[in-house]
Design a protein around this motif. Structure first.
Motif, short mmCIF file in Angstrom:
data_model
loop_
_atom_site.label_atom_id
_atom_site.label_comp_id
_atom_site.label_asym_id
_atom_site.label_seq_id
_atom_site.Cartn_x
_atom_site.Cartn_y
_atom_site.Cartn_z
N PHE A 25 0.80 -1.22 0.00
CA PHE A 25 0.00 0.00 0.00
C PHE A 25 0.84 1.27 0.00
O PHE A 25 0.32 2.34 -0.29
CB PHE A 25 -0.95 0.01 1.21
CG PHE A 25 -2.14 -0.90 1.01
CD1 PHE A 25 -3.20 -0.50 0.21
CD2 PHE A 25 -2.18 -2.14 1.61
CE1 PHE A 25 -4.29 -1.33 0.01
CE2 PHE A 25 -3.28 -2.98 1.42
CZ PHE A 25 -4.33 -2.58 0.62
N CYS A 26 2.10 1.16 0.33
CA CYS A 26 2.93 2.36 0.39
C CYS A 26 3.15 2.93 -1.01
O CYS A 26 3.70 2.27 -1.88
CB CYS A 26 4.28 2.03 1.04
SG CYS A 26 5.35 3.48 1.09
N PRO A 27 2.70 4.18 -1.23
CA PRO A 27 2.79 4.75 -2.58
C PRO A 27 4.20 5.09 -3.02
O PRO A 27 4.45 5.29 -4.20
CB PRO A 27 1.93 6.02 -2.47
CG PRO A 27 1.98 6.39 -1.03
CD PRO A 27 2.09 5.10 -0.27
N ARG A 43 11.79 7.55 2.07
CA ARG A 43 10.88 8.08 1.07
C ARG A 43 9.46 8.27 1.61
O ARG A 43 8.52 8.46 0.84
CB ARG A 43 10.82 7.13 -0.14
CG ARG A 43 12.14 6.98 -0.87
CD ARG A 43 11.95 6.25 -2.18
NE ARG A 43 11.67 4.82 -2.01
CZ ARG A 43 12.61 3.88 -1.97
NH1 ARG A 43 13.88 4.21 -2.07
NH2 ARG A 43 12.29 2.62 -1.83
N CYS A 44 9.29 8.21 2.90
CA CYS A 44 7.96 8.32 3.49
C CYS A 44 7.39 9.73 3.28
O CYS A 44 8.07 10.73 3.49
CB CYS A 44 8.03 8.01 4.98
SG CYS A 44 6.45 8.18 5.81
N ILE A 45 6.13 9.78 2.85
CA ILE A 45 5.46 11.08 2.67
C ILE A 45 4.32 11.26 3.67
O ILE A 45 3.43 12.09 3.49
CB ILE A 45 4.93 11.25 1.22
CG1 ILE A 45 4.03 10.08 0.82
CG2 ILE A 45 6.09 11.41 0.23
CD1 ILE A 45 3.23 10.32 -0.45
N ALA A 46 4.33 10.44 4.70
CA ALA A 46 3.33 10.56 5.78
C ALA A 46 1.89 10.47 5.27
O ALA A 46 1.05 11.28 5.62
CB ALA A 46 3.55 11.84 6.59
N CYS A 47 1.62 9.48 4.45
CA CYS A 47 0.26 9.31 3.92
C CYS A 47 -0.61 8.46 4.84
O CYS A 47 -1.80 8.36 4.66
CB CYS A 47 0.32 8.68 2.53
SG CYS A 47 0.71 6.91 2.57
N PHE A 48 0.00 7.80 5.78
CA PHE A 48 -0.69 6.99 6.80
C PHE A 48 -1.30 5.69 6.27
O PHE A 48 -2.04 5.03 6.99
CB PHE A 48 -1.77 7.80 7.52
CG PHE A 48 -1.20 8.83 8.46
CD1 PHE A 48 -1.01 8.53 9.80
CD2 PHE A 48 -0.84 10.08 8.00
CE1 PHE A 48 -0.47 9.47 10.67
CE2 PHE A 48 -0.30 11.03 8.86
CZ PHE A 48 -0.12 10.73 10.20
N ALA A 49 -1.00 5.32 5.03
CA ALA A 49 -1.58 4.08 4.49
C ALA A 49 -1.10 2.86 5.28
O ALA A 49 -1.89 1.97 5.60
CB ALA A 49 -1.22 3.93 3.02
N CYS A 50 0.17 2.82 5.61
CA CYS A 50 0.70 1.65 6.34
C CYS A 50 0.03 1.51 7.69
O CYS A 50 -0.40 0.42 8.09
CB CYS A 50 2.21 1.76 6.48
SG CYS A 50 2.79 3.31 7.20
N GLU A 51 -0.11 2.64 8.38
CA GLU A 51 -0.78 2.64 9.69
C GLU A 51 -2.19 2.11 9.56
O GLU A 51 -2.66 1.32 10.37
CB GLU A 51 -0.82 4.08 10.20
CG GLU A 51 -0.09 4.27 11.50
CD GLU A 51 -0.41 5.62 12.12
OE1 GLU A 51 0.51 6.44 12.15
OE2 GLU A 51 -1.54 5.85 12.58
#
Ligand code: SF4
Ligand code: SF4
Length: 73
Positions: A25-27, A43-51
């Motif tokens: 799920f990580c974009p 490369r995290c953009i803090a989209c919260f998908a993983c959480e």
């Protein structure tokens, strides 16, 4: 100049069962299972998908910050 959101995730390796859901799920392909362990890159953009998708509450966004980027060219 554009502002880009960056994030940082914390992985709880005691809870993570390495199900490989969050990497899918990580974009930004920031997560990967390497040698039987989940690792995160920068490369995290803090989209919260993983959480959101982790069934074991094993990963969370712990830091969000903004960086200024100069467009190429
Ligand atoms: S918050 Fe989004 S970008 Fe960051 S590691 Fe999780 S899924 Fe990837
Ligand atoms: S979704 Fe959760 S349990 Fe599965 S690999 Fe990611 S952090 Fe680990």
């Amino acid at each position: 100049m554009a502002r880009q959101r960056k994030g940082e995730v914390a992985i709880n390796h005691n809870y993570c069962k390495r199900c490989n859901i969050c990497p899918q799920f990580c974009p930004t392909k920031n997560l990967e299972i390497v040698g039987g362990k989940l690792v995160s890159y920068d490369r995290c953009i803090a989209c919260f998908a993983c959480e959101r998708y982790c069934p074991d509450l094993a990963i969370e966004v712990v830091k969000i910050y903004h960086v200024e980027t100069t467009p190429a060219g």
